[in-house]
Write an enzyme that holds these catalytic residues in place. Sequence first.
Site, short mmCIF file in Angstrom:
data_model
loop_
_atom_site.label_atom_id
_atom_site.label_comp_id
_atom_site.label_asym_id
_atom_site.label_seq_id
_atom_site.Cartn_x
_atom_site.Cartn_y
_atom_site.Cartn_z
N LYS A 116 -37.67 59.54 -8.04
CA LYS A 116 -38.54 59.21 -9.12
C LYS A 116 -39.45 60.29 -9.57
CE LYS A 116 -39.40 54.49 -8.59
NZ LYS A 116 -40.48 53.48 -8.71
N GLY A 164 -38.32 48.42 -5.52
CA GLY A 164 -38.69 47.09 -5.30
C GLY A 164 -40.13 46.72 -5.09
N GLU A 200 -50.08 59.05 -10.88
CA GLU A 200 -49.83 58.80 -12.17
C GLU A 200 -50.92 58.24 -12.74
OE1 GLU A 200 -46.60 55.81 -13.06
OE2 GLU A 200 -45.12 57.34 -13.21
N TYR A 202 -53.03 55.29 -14.15
CA TYR A 202 -52.79 53.97 -13.74
C TYR A 202 -53.28 53.17 -15.18
CZ TYR A 202 -53.23 49.19 -12.22
OH TYR A 202 -53.16 47.78 -12.16
N LEU A 203 -52.19 52.63 -15.95
CA LEU A 203 -52.47 51.98 -17.05
C LEU A 203 -52.85 50.60 -16.86
CD1 LEU A 203 -49.31 52.99 -19.02
CD2 LEU A 203 -51.34 54.06 -18.73
N GLU A 275 -36.57 52.29 -17.91
CA GLU A 275 -37.87 51.43 -17.84
C GLU A 275 -39.09 52.12 -18.45
OE1 GLU A 275 -36.72 48.35 -14.30
OE2 GLU A 275 -38.28 49.91 -13.78
N ARG A 291 -27.79 51.31 -12.53
CA ARG A 291 -27.00 50.13 -12.05
C ARG A 291 -27.29 48.95 -12.95
NH1 ARG A 291 -31.17 46.93 -10.48
NH2 ARG A 291 -33.02 47.96 -9.58
N VAL A 294 -30.86 42.97 -12.36
CA VAL A 294 -30.98 41.35 -12.24
C VAL A 294 -31.08 40.81 -13.50
CG1 VAL A 294 -32.23 39.39 -11.15
CG2 VAL A 294 -32.34 41.60 -9.88
N ARG A 337 -36.53 33.64 -12.64
CA ARG A 337 -35.75 34.12 -11.31
C ARG A 337 -36.20 32.77 -10.37
NH1 ARG A 337 -35.95 40.58 -9.81
NH2 ARG A 337 -35.47 40.99 -12.02
P1 ADP Z 1 -40.22 50.09 -8.55
O1 ADP Z 1 -39.26 51.10 -8.52
O2 ADP Z 1 -40.83 49.87 -7.13
O3 ADP Z 1 -40.05 48.66 -9.15
P2 ADP Z 1 -41.66 50.86 -11.16
O4 ADP Z 1 -42.12 52.24 -11.16
O5 ADP Z 1 -40.57 50.39 -11.95
O6 ADP Z 1 -41.46 50.79 -9.34
O7 ADP Z 1 -42.77 50.09 -11.22
C1 ADP Z 1 -43.01 48.78 -11.03
C2 ADP Z 1 -44.27 48.15 -11.63
O8 ADP Z 1 -45.45 48.59 -11.03
C3 ADP Z 1 -44.15 48.14 -13.07
O9 ADP Z 1 -43.59 47.32 -13.88
C4 ADP Z 1 -45.74 48.04 -13.14
O10 ADP Z 1 -46.13 46.78 -13.21
C5 ADP Z 1 -46.28 48.79 -12.27
N1 ADP Z 1 -46.62 50.01 -12.45
C6 ADP Z 1 -45.67 51.21 -12.16
N2 ADP Z 1 -46.56 52.52 -12.67
C7 ADP Z 1 -47.77 51.90 -13.12
C8 ADP Z 1 -48.60 52.71 -13.77
N3 ADP Z 1 -48.63 53.95 -14.03
N4 ADP Z 1 -49.65 52.07 -14.33
C9 ADP Z 1 -49.68 50.68 -14.04
N5 ADP Z 1 -48.82 49.77 -13.73
C10 ADP Z 1 -47.69 50.65 -12.99
#
Ligand code: ADP
Length: 447
Positions: A116, A164, A200, A202-203, A275, A291, A294, A337
Site C-alpha cells: 500500500k 480485508g 494517514e 483519518y477522514l 478505491e 483483480r 466481490v 452480501r
Molecule cells: P483494506 O485493504 O483492508 O480493505 P482500505 O485501505 O481499502 O483497506 O480501507 C478499508 C476501509 O477502511 C475504507 O473503506 C474505509 O471505511 C476505512 N478507511 C481506510 N482509510 C481510511 C482513512 N484514511 N480515513 C477514514 N477511514 C478509512
Amino acid sequence: MFKKILIANRGEIALRIHRACKEMGISTVAVHSEADASALHVKLADEAVCIGPAPANQSYLNIPAILSAAELTDSEAIHPGYGFLSENAKFAEIIKELGFTFIGPAPEHIRQMGDKIEAISTAQRIGLPTIPGSCGAINTIEEAISSAEKIGYPIILKAASGGGGKGMKVAHSEGALRAAYNIARSEAKAAFGDERVYLEKYLQNPRHIEVQILADTHGNVITLGERDCSLQRRHQKVLEEAPSPILTQKQRDKLLYTCQKAISKLGYLGAGTIEFLYENGEFFFIEMNTRLQVEHPVTEMTTGVDLVQEQIRIAAGLPMKITKNPVALRGHSIECRINAEDPITNLPRPGTVTDYYPAGGPGVRIDSALYPGYSVPPYYDANIAKLIVHASTREECLKRLKRALDEYIIGGVTTNLPLHKKVLNCDAFINGTYDIHFLESFMKQED
Ligand code: ADP
C-alpha cells in the site's frame, strides 16, 4: 481463445467464472479441498481435481498442487477469482514461467499495488489525489508523532501489506498514537508477515467510492462507472450500489476521466478497481485492487458488460468487446452480501442448508453456490450468496430489493438477511446520505 481454464477458487466466484467460460465455449477445471468435494463449482465443472485438505493453506493457497492440477488437465490459463492467490505476484509469475496464462494483470502491477505504501506513491505519480499521510513507512514512534503533528489528528495507522479491513488503528491524540503504535506493528507482522505501517489523516465521515477499469493489450483503457461501498462493518463491505447516490454527473465525469488517464499512464492490463474515500466534494485514493471484486455484479448490471468474459479476452490477447470510453451507464443496481454469520459477533456460522428458495423475477440476480442439503464448511469466508438487483432508478431498485429480500429463503443457516431488511427501512439508507460509519451506529441503536 483458450480451450480450457483452471479456476483456482471456490464458492460463488468459482461458479461465476465457470459460467463465463461456458458461455465462451471454454472447458473448465475446478480445484477443490477435501471439504469442498460436494460443492457446486465441483459438480458443474467439466473436470475437477482435489488439491488438498480443508485448510486453505493446504489447498486453495497450495501453489504446487494447483499448478500440478493445471499440468495434469492440460489447462491453458488460470483464473484466480478474488481472495486466495488472486493478488499473489509470485503465483502470477510462476504461472507465466511454466507457460500457462494468468488471467489478471502483470506481476509487477500486482506487486506494486499490493504494497500500500508503494501503491500511494504510484498513485501520486500517475495523477490520482491521495490522503495527506506519512509518504512512506513509519519506523519509530518519534517519526509517527512528528508525522501525525504535521497531518493533524485524528490519524489512522495502516499496515503496508494489509487487506480485508484488518490492521487499521485510529488515534485521536498523541497518547492514543503511543498506545497504538507497537500494537499496530505487531498485529501487522502477525497477520501479514510484514510489520511496516504508515499513517494517514483519518477522514471522519467519508464515503467509499471506487472505479472499475478494464485495459487490454490493444491500447483500450475504459472506465465502467463507480460503485459506492459505504455500507460497511469493521471496514468490510456489506452492501454496494452503482452508481453512487451522491455524485453529480460532473463529479463522476471528472473522476472517471482522472482514472482513465492514470491507468493509461500506468500501462496496466486487465480488470482493476481504484478505491477512493470521498469527503466534502474531494476524492482521495486509498488503494487499488488488481483483480475482480466481490461487488463486480453491480457494475455488470449497470453497464451490460460481462467483466469475467472481458478478463478472459484480455488475457488471450484479444481486444475487449466493449471499447467505447466511458461505458454508458443504465439504471441502478444494489448488491447485498449474504453471510452465514453470527449477527452479534460477526463470526462465521457454518450449518446445513435445509430449505433453499432463491429470489427471482425481473431484475434479480443471485450469485451463490448454495443448494438444498449443502453444508456450509467452517473453514472459509462467511459469504454464501450475493443478491443483486437492477432497476431503472434507485427508487425502483430499493422496492425491488425489498421484494427480493422478502422472497429469499435460506433455511438452516444463520445469515445476515434480517440485517439487510432492516437497513432498507432506514432513512439514511433510503435517501442515500449514509457514510462509512452509518451501519455500525445503526447496529448499536438496534442492540
Ligand atoms: P483494506 O485493504 O483492508 O480493505 P482500505 O485501505 O481499502 O483497506 O480501507 C478499508 C476501509 O477502511 C475504507 O473503506 C474505509 O471505511 C476505512 N478507511 C481506510 N482509510 C481510511 C482513512 N484514511 N480515513 C477514514 N477511514 C478509512
